[in-house]
Design a protein around this motif. Structure first.
Motif, short mmCIF file in Angstrom:
data_model
loop_
_atom_site.label_atom_id
_atom_site.label_comp_id
_atom_site.label_asym_id
_atom_site.label_seq_id
_atom_site.Cartn_x
_atom_site.Cartn_y
_atom_site.Cartn_z
N ALA A 129 0.84 -1.21 0.00
CA ALA A 129 0.00 0.00 0.00
C ALA A 129 0.87 1.25 0.00
CB ALA A 129 -0.91 0.00 1.22
N ARG A 130 0.34 2.31 -0.64
CA ARG A 130 1.02 3.61 -0.64
C ARG A 130 0.48 4.44 0.51
NH1 ARG A 130 -0.28 4.93 -6.78
NH2 ARG A 130 -1.88 3.36 -6.36
N LEU A 131 1.26 4.49 1.58
CA LEU A 131 0.81 5.10 2.84
C LEU A 131 1.68 6.28 3.27
CD1 LEU A 131 0.13 1.71 4.64
CD2 LEU A 131 -1.63 3.35 3.96
N GLY A 132 2.36 6.89 2.33
CA GLY A 132 3.20 8.03 2.67
C GLY A 132 2.39 9.14 3.33
N ARG A 133 2.98 9.75 4.36
CA ARG A 133 2.37 10.86 5.11
C ARG A 133 1.03 10.49 5.74
NH1 ARG A 133 3.75 12.93 0.32
NH2 ARG A 133 1.62 13.42 -0.28
N PHE A 146 1.94 -5.20 6.53
CA PHE A 146 2.30 -4.02 5.75
C PHE A 146 3.54 -4.31 4.89
CE2 PHE A 146 0.19 -2.31 9.57
CZ PHE A 146 -0.80 -1.55 8.99
N SER A 147 3.69 -5.55 4.49
CA SER A 147 4.87 -5.92 3.70
C SER A 147 4.97 -5.05 2.46
CB SER A 147 4.78 -7.39 3.28
OG SER A 147 4.72 -8.23 4.41
N LEU A 148 6.19 -4.50 2.23
CA LEU A 148 6.50 -3.72 1.03
C LEU A 148 5.67 -2.44 0.91
CD1 LEU A 148 6.83 -6.67 -1.51
CD2 LEU A 148 8.69 -5.45 -0.37
N ALA A 149 5.03 -2.03 1.99
CA ALA A 149 4.24 -0.79 1.96
C ALA A 149 5.17 0.43 2.02
CB ALA A 149 3.26 -0.75 3.12
N ASP A 150 4.66 1.55 1.54
CA ASP A 150 5.41 2.80 1.58
C ASP A 150 4.91 3.63 2.76
OD1 ASP A 150 6.72 5.17 1.24
OD2 ASP A 150 5.78 5.68 -0.67
N PHE A 151 5.72 3.67 3.85
CA PHE A 151 5.38 4.42 5.05
C PHE A 151 6.22 5.69 5.17
CE2 PHE A 151 3.36 0.63 7.09
CZ PHE A 151 2.22 1.26 7.56
N SER A 152 6.76 6.18 4.07
CA SER A 152 7.63 7.35 4.15
C SER A 152 6.89 8.54 4.75
CB SER A 152 8.16 7.71 2.75
OG SER A 152 7.10 7.89 1.83
N ASP A 153 7.53 9.13 5.78
CA ASP A 153 6.98 10.30 6.48
C ASP A 153 5.63 10.03 7.14
OD1 ASP A 153 9.15 12.07 5.79
OD2 ASP A 153 8.33 12.10 3.75
N ALA A 154 5.33 8.77 7.42
CA ALA A 154 4.06 8.43 8.07
C ALA A 154 4.15 8.67 9.57
CB ALA A 154 3.72 6.97 7.81
N THR A 165 3.88 -7.26 10.52
CA THR A 165 5.04 -7.37 9.64
C THR A 165 5.13 -6.15 8.74
OG1 THR A 165 6.14 -8.68 7.94
CG2 THR A 165 3.74 -8.75 7.96
N LEU A 166 6.34 -5.56 8.74
CA LEU A 166 6.66 -4.44 7.85
C LEU A 166 7.80 -4.86 6.93
CD1 LEU A 166 5.26 -3.06 10.42
CD2 LEU A 166 6.43 -0.99 9.71
N LYS A 190 13.41 -0.54 4.25
CA LYS A 190 14.22 0.53 3.67
C LYS A 190 14.11 1.78 4.54
CE LYS A 190 12.98 -1.18 -0.93
NZ LYS A 190 12.27 -0.84 -2.20
N GLY A 191 15.17 2.55 4.58
CA GLY A 191 15.13 3.83 5.28
C GLY A 191 15.01 3.73 6.79
N LEU A 192 15.40 2.59 7.37
CA LEU A 192 15.27 2.44 8.82
C LEU A 192 16.12 3.47 9.56
CD1 LEU A 192 13.95 0.75 11.03
CD2 LEU A 192 15.96 -0.73 11.00
N SER A 193 17.30 3.76 9.02
CA SER A 193 18.18 4.73 9.68
C SER A 193 17.61 6.14 9.62
CB SER A 193 19.57 4.71 9.05
OG SER A 193 19.51 5.04 7.66
N GLN A 194 16.70 6.40 8.67
CA GLN A 194 16.08 7.73 8.57
C GLN A 194 14.74 7.80 9.31
OE1 GLN A 194 17.26 6.30 5.42
NE2 GLN A 194 19.21 7.29 5.97
N ALA A 195 14.28 6.66 9.84
CA ALA A 195 13.03 6.66 10.60
C ALA A 195 13.23 7.42 11.91
CB ALA A 195 12.58 5.23 10.87
N ARG A 196 12.17 8.02 12.42
CA ARG A 196 12.25 8.83 13.63
C ARG A 196 11.61 8.12 14.82
NH1 ARG A 196 8.94 13.71 12.10
NH2 ARG A 196 7.93 12.21 10.72
#
Length: 209
Positions: A129-133, A146-154, A165-166, A190-196
């Protein structure tokens, strides 16, 4: 399908009557003979054949309109799903949001920016799923996928992600402050080091990497 059958011309009543051996059956034979003539007359009436063709044509027109309006029906289905999600915004409970979210995702609709904060969404399936923001603050997301989902800036503050599962998800910029990550699968993300907020998340040490 054509139902009209061309019938053979019935016998004259005189011939039919000669075959009758029991006189008390004559009214029944006469009744049957009468309707045989009616059926014979109708089977040779061209107007009925025209009606059959018109009926078949009507079915064809209905099928054409059905498929022609399929796009409008899909749009209406998506509108109703969004209405379910937006009406329950900020409220607890499910309120049909699990089915609505999954339906939209399965139809390839973006869920960017969706707000389901504080919702009960245990067991929801939003793979890819596309779940950005998006806003999942305080949501119950236990045992979800949530496998392969896009959680960028969520926003996932205080979300309950136990046993979810993520795997392979994009977590760049996602905020996990006070989220419960007990048993959460974070493999190949992906981007785990940039997660807050991961250091402020609960049970981060019990997440599965």
């Amino acid at each position: 399908m054509r139902l009209r059958i061309h019938r053979r011309r019935p016998e004259p009543w005189g011939v039919r009557k000669q075959k009758l051996s029991t006189r008390w059956l004559m009214p029944w034979w006469a009744f049957e003979w009468f309707w045989e003539w009616i059926a014979y007359a109708l089977s040779n009436w061209s107007f009925l054949e025209v009606l059959e063709y018109l009926g078949s044509f009507g079915v064809l027109i209905a099928v054409v309109f059905y498929f022609g309006e399929s796009g409008d029906r899909v749009k209406q289905k998506h509108y109703q799903a969004w209405q379910v999600i937006n009406t329950a915004q900020g409220k607890g409970g499910n309120g049909g949001r699990i089915e609505a979210l999954q339906e939209l995702k399965n139809d390839g609709i973006s869920l960017v920016g969706v707000d389901v904060s504080d919702a009960f969404l245990q067991g929801v399936h939003l793979e890819r799923a596309r779940l950005g923001r998006s806003n999942f603050n305080g949501a119950d997301l236990r045992e979800s996928d949530f496998s392969l989902a896009d959680f960028s800036d969520a926003h996932l503050q205080s979300a309950n992600l136990r046993q979810s599962t993520l795997r392979g998800a994009d977590l760049e910029g996602a905020d996990f402050t006070e989220a419960d990550l007990n048993g959460t699968v974070l493999r190949d993300v992906k981007g785990l080091s940039q997660a807050r907020g991961l250091q402020a998340a609960e049970n981060y040490d019990k997440a599965i990497h």
